[in-house]
Design a protein around this motif. Structure first.
Motif, mmCIF file in Angstrom:
data_model
loop_
_atom_site.group_PDB
_atom_site.id
_atom_site.type_symbol
_atom_site.label_atom_id
_atom_site.label_comp_id
_atom_site.label_asym_id
_atom_site.label_seq_id
_atom_site.Cartn_x
_atom_site.Cartn_y
_atom_site.Cartn_z
ATOM 1 N N HIS A 1 -8.930 1.273 -14.298
ATOM 2 C CA HIS A 1 -10.212 0.621 -14.033
ATOM 3 C C HIS A 1 -10.180 -0.218 -12.761
ATOM 4 N N TRP A 2 -8.995 -0.705 -12.373
ATOM 5 C CA TRP A 2 -8.914 -1.448 -11.112
ATOM 6 C C TRP A 2 -9.053 -0.502 -9.920
ATOM 7 N N LEU A 3 -8.445 0.652 -10.005
ATOM 8 C CA LEU A 3 -8.596 1.641 -8.938
ATOM 9 C C LEU A 3 -10.053 2.083 -8.837
ATOM 10 N N ILE B 1 -10.105 -5.658 -2.211
ATOM 11 C CA ILE B 1 -8.685 -5.883 -1.902
ATOM 12 C C ILE B 1 -7.968 -6.489 -3.106
ATOM 13 N N THR B 2 -8.616 -7.446 -3.750
ATOM 14 C CA THR B 2 -7.981 -8.092 -4.901
ATOM 15 C C THR B 2 -7.792 -7.128 -6.062
ATOM 16 N N VAL B 3 -8.797 -6.313 -6.355
ATOM 17 C CA VAL B 3 -8.616 -5.378 -7.469
ATOM 18 C C VAL B 3 -7.534 -4.353 -7.136
ATOM 19 N N MET B 4 -7.369 -4.016 -5.853
ATOM 20 C CA MET B 4 -6.295 -3.092 -5.474
ATOM 21 C C MET B 4 -4.926 -3.760 -5.595
ATOM 22 N N HIS B 5 -4.854 -5.050 -5.321
ATOM 23 C CA HIS B 5 -3.600 -5.775 -5.580
ATOM 24 C C HIS B 5 -3.250 -5.701 -7.067
ATOM 25 N N GLN B 6 -4.277 -5.854 -7.912
ATOM 26 C CA GLN B 6 -4.033 -5.791 -9.355
ATOM 27 C C GLN B 6 -3.671 -4.379 -9.778
ATOM 28 N N TYR B 7 -4.286 -3.390 -9.161
ATOM 29 C CA TYR B 7 -3.932 -1.999 -9.478
ATOM 30 C C TYR B 7 -2.479 -1.716 -9.104
ATOM 31 N N GLU B 8 -2.058 -2.229 -7.967
ATOM 32 C CA GLU B 8 -0.672 -2.001 -7.539
ATOM 33 C C GLU B 8 0.313 -2.570 -8.559
ATOM 34 N N LEU B 9 -0.058 -3.689 -9.181
ATOM 35 C CA LEU B 9 0.816 -4.305 -10.178
ATOM 36 C C LEU B 9 0.776 -3.590 -11.519
ATOM 37 N N THR B 10 -0.403 -3.162 -11.947
ATOM 38 C CA THR B 10 -0.587 -2.693 -13.321
ATOM 39 C C THR B 10 -0.762 -1.190 -13.461
ATOM 40 N N LYS B 11 -1.247 -0.544 -12.387
ATOM 41 C CA LYS B 11 -1.612 0.878 -12.413
ATOM 42 C C LYS B 11 -2.719 1.174 -13.433
ATOM 43 N N ALA B 12 -3.470 0.137 -13.803
ATOM 44 C CA ALA B 12 -4.593 0.325 -14.731
ATOM 45 C C ALA B 12 -5.735 1.031 -14.002
ATOM 46 N N LEU C 1 -6.613 1.269 3.485
ATOM 47 C CA LEU C 1 -5.173 1.556 3.448
ATOM 48 C C LEU C 1 -4.596 1.371 2.051
ATOM 49 N N GLU C 2 -5.075 0.361 1.334
ATOM 50 C CA GLU C 2 -4.610 0.183 -0.051
ATOM 51 C C GLU C 2 -5.028 1.373 -0.912
ATOM 52 N N LEU C 3 -6.226 1.877 -0.683
ATOM 53 C CA LEU C 3 -6.692 3.051 -1.436
ATOM 54 C C LEU C 3 -5.892 4.292 -1.051
ATOM 55 N N TYR C 4 -5.543 4.409 0.220
ATOM 56 C CA TYR C 4 -4.707 5.537 0.635
ATOM 57 C C TYR C 4 -3.339 5.470 -0.048
ATOM 58 N N LYS C 5 -2.742 4.291 -0.078
ATOM 59 C CA LYS C 5 -1.451 4.130 -0.745
ATOM 60 C C LYS C 5 -1.541 4.518 -2.218
ATOM 61 N N ALA C 6 -2.666 4.182 -2.841
ATOM 62 C CA ALA C 6 -2.821 4.438 -4.277
ATOM 63 C C ALA C 6 -3.105 5.898 -4.594
ATOM 64 N N THR C 7 -3.793 6.594 -3.684
ATOM 65 C CA THR C 7 -4.281 7.942 -4.011
ATOM 66 C C THR C 7 -3.703 9.051 -3.139
ATOM 67 N N GLY C 8 -3.253 8.721 -1.947
ATOM 68 C CA GLY C 8 -2.805 9.743 -1.013
ATOM 69 C C GLY C 8 -3.946 10.518 -0.363
ATOM 70 N N ASP C 9 -5.175 10.104 -0.579
ATOM 71 C CA ASP C 9 -6.335 10.782 -0.012
ATOM 72 C C ASP C 9 -6.435 10.444 1.478
ATOM 73 N N SER C 10 -6.304 11.444 2.344
ATOM 74 C CA SER C 10 -6.275 11.200 3.784
ATOM 75 C C SER C 10 -7.598 10.687 4.344
ATOM 76 N N ALA C 11 -8.691 10.849 3.601
ATOM 77 C CA ALA C 11 -9.985 10.333 4.073
ATOM 78 C C ALA C 11 -9.911 8.821 4.246
ATOM 79 N N TYR C 12 -9.202 8.138 3.352
ATOM 80 C CA TYR C 12 -9.061 6.692 3.468
ATOM 81 C C TYR C 12 -8.281 6.335 4.729
ATOM 82 N N LEU C 13 -7.243 7.092 5.019
ATOM 83 C CA LEU C 13 -6.430 6.817 6.198
ATOM 84 C C LEU C 13 -7.232 7.051 7.479
#
Length: 370
Positions: A151-153, A138-149, A198-210
């Motif tokens: 390696h966090w994803l 969850i924390t690395v996804m918070h960082q990905y949301e901020l930076t779009k780097a 859900l954070e991974l779905y938001k980042a990728t749009g991959d419905s498997a996460y949803l």
């Protein structure tokens, strides 16, 4: 103009000037209070727990006879999110990056999927817990949301793969708590699993996460939701006995899950569920303006409240937290830590309080709370 100001100043009684000065100082202190408390606690955590020679944190302060050479992973999960929020506050990622460097020393490549062990492999290793890994995810996804780097994803996706090795159809679905121990499925390993998916779905749009998030969400609400809208601790998958202990972090992850589902689907039922849950949590966990649970458990609950506020704009629960946190920080130990004066203090609640202070400082900076 200068003479005019001088005239005005000399016509004010000395006592009035003193009151004005006190008021100005109090207002300034109020504006910087939580940020200053965050910095002070951060310094004390490093002083009391961090071992620079070994580049590990210790579990207890002061250390006790027989303590291990390093903390378990869980305290680092608490510090990691605290420093992620703190990095936003201070516009400096040094503490956050350094904590992840230490967490990487717990990385364990064993089959069936790589993940993070409860104790560093170089010091003997330990069992792997799905919730410990999810908190990091969850924390690395918070960082990905901020930076779009990227390696966090990637780190978040790797933890998701490990998490899914704890899924099966026993009791109709859900995720186990501890690898290799198929006894209980806990809210603390399912609630954060939903949030991570859900954070991974938001980042990728991959419905498997949803789909994963939706399935786990249904399982938790089937087995572990209390009549008041909070959450029990776990289900024994063999006996179907429910452990009815109620902790704030379990409600916190499910609260945030509902807000995320609402943001993704725009289904108002999720928002209504989140608001009802927030009211129940406020009544149960913040009675008498006190943090009636482990500080870190409350930090996870506050994440849910903050996310809900961003959607509905209702600040009442943030104000309730403010009062409870003010009560807590008024009681410091001789070590400069926060909580009851005891022989030895665990790092987990100190990391939780650090996150609470960082969150409050950000809200204060934004003018959301006083």
């Amino acid at each position: 103009m200068k003479n005019k100001l001088k005239s005005i100043r000399t016509n004010i009684p000395a006592w009035a000037l003193f009151v004005l000065l006190l008021t100005a100082n109090a207002a300034a202190a109020q504006q910087t209070g939580y940020a200053q408390e965050y910095r002070l606690l951060k310094e004390q955590i490093k002083k009391n727990y961090y071992q620079p020679g070994a580049n590990y944190y210790m579990e207890q302060a002061p250390a006790r006879p027989g303590d291990r050479k390093a903390s378990y992973l869980w305290p680092l999960c608490a510090l990691f999110e605290a420093y992620q929020v703190g990095a936003v506050l201070e516009k400096n990622t040094r503490d956050f990056e350094h904590t992840f460097e230490i967490i990487r020393k717990y990385y364990d490549k064993r089959a069936p999927a790589a993940g993070y062990a409860s104790y560093p492999p170089e010091l003997g290793g330990g069992d792997r817990f799905y919730d410990d890994n999810q908190w990091i995810g969850i924390t690395v996804m918070h960082q990905y949301e901020l930076t779009k780097a990227p390696h966090w994803l990637k780190a978040g996706q790797e933890i998701y793969r490990f998490m899914m090795t704890g899924s099966d159809t026993a009791s109709g679905g859900g995720l186990y708590w501890q690898e290799g121990h198929q006894n209980t499925k806990n809210t603390c390993s399912n609630g954060p699993g939903i949030v991570l998916a859900l954070e991974l779905y938001k980042a990728t749009g991959d419905s498997a996460y949803l789909r994963t998030a939706a399935g786990v969400y249904q399982w938790v609400n089937r087995w572990l939701r209390t009549p008041e809208g909070l959450y029990y601790d776990n289900l024994n998958v063999k006996s179907h006995r429910i452990d009815k202990r109620v902790y704030s972090y379990n409600t916190g992850t499910m609260l945030e899950a509902n807000v995320l589902f609402y943001e993704i689907t725009r289904d108002s039922a999720y928002l209504a569920a989140a608001q009802a849950m927030a009211a129940a949590a406020d009544n149960y966990f913040l009675r008498n303006q006190k943090l009636n649970d482990n500080f870190w458990f409350n930090a996870v609950l506050l994440r849910g409240f903050v996310h809900l506020w961003r959607v509905d704009g209702d600040r009442r629960y943030l104000e309730a937290f403010r009062g409870a946190i003010d009560h807590a920080i008024a009681h410091k130990t001789t070590q400069g830590l926060i909580g009851k004066e005891e022989t030895s203090l665990n790092l987990v609640p100190q990391g939780g309080m650090l996150e609470l202070l960082a969150q409050m400082a950000l809200l204060q900076k934004q003018g959301v709370i006083r």
